[in-house]
Structures are given as C-alpha cells and as structure tokens.
Design a protein around this motif. Structure first.
Motif, PDB file in Angstrom:
ATOM      1  N   ASP A  14       0.989  -1.286  -0.056  1.00 15.59           N
ATOM      2  CA  ASP A  14       0.152  -0.120   0.015  1.00 15.59           C
ATOM      3  C   ASP A  14       1.041   1.164   0.043  1.00 15.59           C
ATOM      4  O   ASP A  14       1.411   1.947   0.889  1.00 15.59           O
ATOM      5  N   THR A  16       0.252   4.228  -0.295  1.00 20.53           N
ATOM      6  CA  THR A  16      -0.264   5.321   0.305  1.00 20.53           C
ATOM      7  C   THR A  16       0.313   5.411   1.753  1.00 20.53           C
ATOM      8  O   THR A  16       0.099   6.562   2.370  1.00 20.53           O
ATOM      9  N   LYS A  17       0.929   4.344   2.272  1.00 15.89           N
ATOM     10  CA  LYS A  17       1.090   4.213   3.799  1.00 15.89           C
ATOM     11  C   LYS A  17       2.895   4.697   3.722  1.00 15.89           C
ATOM     12  O   LYS A  17       3.394   4.828   4.687  1.00 15.89           O
ATOM     13  N   SER A  42      -8.772   8.470  -7.723  1.00 10.41           N
ATOM     14  CA  SER A  42      -9.616   7.945  -6.568  1.00 10.41           C
ATOM     15  C   SER A  42      -9.548   8.834  -5.328  1.00 10.41           C
ATOM     16  O   SER A  42      -8.589   9.787  -5.293  1.00 10.41           O
ATOM     17  N   THR A  43     -10.399   8.790  -4.328  1.00 14.51           N
ATOM     18  CA  THR A  43     -10.295   9.531  -3.053  1.00 14.51           C
ATOM     19  C   THR A  43      -9.049   9.265  -2.181  1.00 14.51           C
ATOM     20  O   THR A  43      -8.442   9.948  -1.758  1.00 14.51           O
ATOM     21  N   LEU A  44      -8.452   7.947  -2.373  1.00 17.79           N
ATOM     22  CA  LEU A  44      -7.348   7.582  -1.762  1.00 17.79           C
ATOM     23  C   LEU A  44      -6.270   8.216  -2.301  1.00 17.79           C
ATOM     24  O   LEU A  44      -5.334   8.869  -1.658  1.00 17.79           O
ATOM     25  N   TRP A  45      -6.004   8.414  -3.537  1.00 13.96           N
ATOM     26  CA  TRP A  45      -4.922   9.248  -4.308  1.00 13.96           C
ATOM     27  C   TRP A  45      -5.165  10.363  -3.966  1.00 13.96           C
ATOM     28  O   TRP A  45      -4.093  11.347  -4.111  1.00 13.96           O
ATOM     29  N   SER A  47      -6.365  12.177  -1.373  1.00 14.76           N
ATOM     30  CA  SER A  47      -5.991  12.493  -0.001  1.00 14.76           C
ATOM     31  C   SER A  47      -4.110  12.083  -0.012  1.00 14.76           C
ATOM     32  O   SER A  47      -3.561  13.073   0.861  1.00 14.76           O
ATOM     33  N   ALA A  48      -3.589  11.394  -0.840  1.00 12.68           N
ATOM     34  CA  ALA A  48      -2.245  11.142  -0.704  1.00 12.68           C
ATOM     35  C   ALA A  48      -1.267  12.202  -1.290  1.00 12.68           C
ATOM     36  O   ALA A  48      -0.109  12.411  -0.868  1.00 12.68           O
TER      37      ALA A  48
END
Length: 370
Positions: A14, A16-17, A42-45, A47-48
C-alpha cells in the motif's frame, strides 16, 4: 464465508502508507498537472497527493485609492494555463484556482475523473471540462486587482498591476490608474502617482528581470522602472507609427515588443523587436516560441515544443485574439503579400492554419483548422 486472501494479494504494498516526506519527494518530481491527474484517480490518491502549490493563488491586501481603506483592495497572483484537446485541435486558455466564486478554471473534487470547472462569460453557467485526455501547459501567472467601493461595489482590473519583491518580505506594486502609473510600497502602504512618467494612456505594464516596463500610447514611449529607486528610464524609441503595441516577456530570456499595424487598405502586419540594452532590435525569428496577444493585456509566450504534434500550432508565430465567432490566422515572417519597395520580408497573416475563436471574454477558447 469470505475467501481467504491469496499470497499474491498479501504481497501488494500500500504505497499510500509511505512516509509523508517520501510522498513529497515523489510529488516534487512530477509535473504539477500530472499531480492533478493523479489526484483524479480515486479519493485515496487525492488524499495522498497534496494540491500543487504552483497552482495556488497568492494575494496581497492593499489600501484602495483615492479613498484609502485597508481591506477593500487585493492583488491576486493567479496561475494561467493552456489546455489542449489534441483530437479536436481545440485550445482553452484561462486562470486556475480553487475558489469557485472567482475562478475561471478549478479542479473538481469528484474522483475517477479529471475535470476543470470552467466559466466563460460572466452571464454563462459554470460548465465542466473533462481534461483526462488533454495536455495542460503552464503559462505562468497573471495579476488581477479587485477593489470594492464604500458601497460594496466590486471592480476587477485584469493585468493592470504588477509586483516585484524587495527582499526581507517587502514588495513594491505598480498599477495603471486613470491612464498613468501609481506606486505602493509595503513599507508605506500608500498609493502615490509615480513621478517622471507620462500622465495619460499607459497601455501595458509587465515585469522582466527585476524591472517594471510600461508603454504609453500617446507619448510613444516605453519606460524601464527600477523597483528600489522608482526612477523611470526612457528606452531608445522605436518608430511608433502603429495603432497597438504589446509587451511580452519570454520568461527571463527575452522581452518582446510587438507593434500591430492596421492600415486603411491592405493586410494587417506587425513588427517584432526584442530588448537589447536600452533599445530595441527588430527580429524576423523568435525560435520555437508562440506569442499570444489578447485583450486586457493578456499577453503570453510559450514554446511550441510543449504542444502535441499535429495540433496545428507551430513555433515562430504570433496569434492575435479575435471576437467570438471570428476567424483569423497566425502571423508568420515571410515575403510581403503585396510587394513593397526595399521590403524583403515582414510578419503577416499566414494561410497555413485558420483559427476560429469560440470565446474570448472571461477566458479564451479557439479551434485551429488546417
């Protein structure tokens, strides 16, 4: 019962970690618009990847003039971009920001798409432009001054002001007001009329290599102004026989002067000069550059090497903006369309590519046909 995870799925890291410091290093290695595309995955990207700092606006709170009240005037430094839809040979040029009430182009927070919120005319509704397959070119920044009168009426002045740093957090601002130049320093925070300059019809104000440069129509003069002493030096004059002049910095490399001639009869032509010392030298080649000359002093220079192949726009060319629905052509250097005595070549309209302007009010949208 849930299916147990496979060994392969367990091995997928992962990213993003990753430590925030490492993500920042990765982001700094990317083009700011690649970051915008990455944030749309994506929302994950989203935020990263932090929003690119180079696409953020900066602003300065200034007193108004002639009624000096703090908080009623602000100078905004706003990123300017060119969006190219290669498939349709369409170009969109506008300002970027994150405040919907004042922006022409804005990143949309929806995941799984890369769109810009676009507003053309003030009366038009805001629309979404999907730029997932488009190329985006940074054109630097432009300055907009926003003022409110005591009754709350807002007035926006585009490209009518310029700012230079003085060191130690101090700065100096020049603005065009009532046709002449006014100056404000962060130390005194008071607008005063700049001495030693003509009192009417200032038509352009730019910065180049740590100096202000201003042109005055009726006096046929271009002045260089030192930011510390505020002394204006008159440059060696050109033969000002034209109706319109433009000043266009090409980064810190060159400062170009374009004079657009509009004769009573015959085609429109122009002359191009570059600053050399305290004078101007006419040129017939500007390299891979494209000069875009618009209204409200919206003049920019960019390299054609940044554009996709086959988009219809090439280097060593000049494009003047036109009203919506009008068609025009790039200006290129070549033999005169009408033979002239002792004239071997001139900058004139080239019929290689036709340009149709879709809009030219709040932003510029045009299509190249060839």
């Amino acid at each position: 019962m849930a299916e147990p995870a496979t060994e392969e799925k367990k091995m997928i890291p992962d990213w993003t970690k990753l430590p925030e410091e490492l993500l920042q290093i990765i982001t700094h290695k990317m083009n700011c618009f690649d970051v915008v595309h990455a944030r749309s995955v994506s929302t994950l990207w989203r935020s990263a990847f932090p929003y690119p700092a180079s696409l953020l606006r900066s602003s300065y709170s200034l007193p108004t003039y002639p009624v000096e009240k703090d908080g009623l005037c602000s100078l905004h430094k706003i990123p300017l971009v060119l969006v190219i839809d290669e498939s349709a040979c369409e170009f969109f040029m506008g300002l970027v920001g994150r405040d919907e009430s004042a922006d022409y182009m804005e990143e949309v927070p929806s995941p799984l798409q890369c769109s810009l919120r676009v507003k053309m005319r003030k009366s038009d509704p805001t629309i979404l432009m999907n730029v997932i397959g488009s190329q985006i070119v940074s054109l630097g920044h432009q300055y907009t001054m926003v003022c409110w009168d005591p009754k709350g009426l807002r007035t926006t002045y585009k490209n009518a002001a310029a700012i230079l740093p003085l060191g130690g957090g101090e700065f100096v601002v020049l603005r065009i007001f009532s046709g002449t130049l006014f100056v404000l320093t962060s130390a005194k925070r008071k607008w005063v009329q700049l001495r030693g300059v003509p009192s009417f019809r200032c038509t352009a104000l730019v910065t180049f290599r740590g100096r202000f440069y201003a042109s005055f129509f009726y006096d046929k003069e271009i002045l260089a102004i030192h930011p510390y002493s505020l002394v204006a030096v008159r440059l060696i004059p050109q033969n000002f026989t034209c109706e319109i002049t433009y000043l266009i910095p090409a980064g810190d490399d060159e400062l170009f002067l374009v004079k657009k001639n509009k004769p009573y009869n015959g085609p429109v032509t122009c002359t191009v000069s570059r600053l050399e010392g305290l004078g101007w030298a006419e040129v017939d080649d500007i390299g891979d550059r494209v000069l875009f000359l618009g209204e409200d002093h919206a003049n920019v220079c960019f390299s054609a090497n940044q554009l996709p192949d086959g988009c219809g726009m090439t280097g060593n060319s000049i494009l003047f903006s036109a009203p919506p629905g009008d068609e025009t052509y790039f200006c290129k250097y070549g033999p005169p369309e009408v033979p002239k005595e002792n004239v071997v070549g001139e900058w004139r309209s080239s019929r290689e590519s036709r340009v149709k302007f879709i809009d030219s009010h709040e932003a510029y949208a045009f299509r190249v046909e060839f």
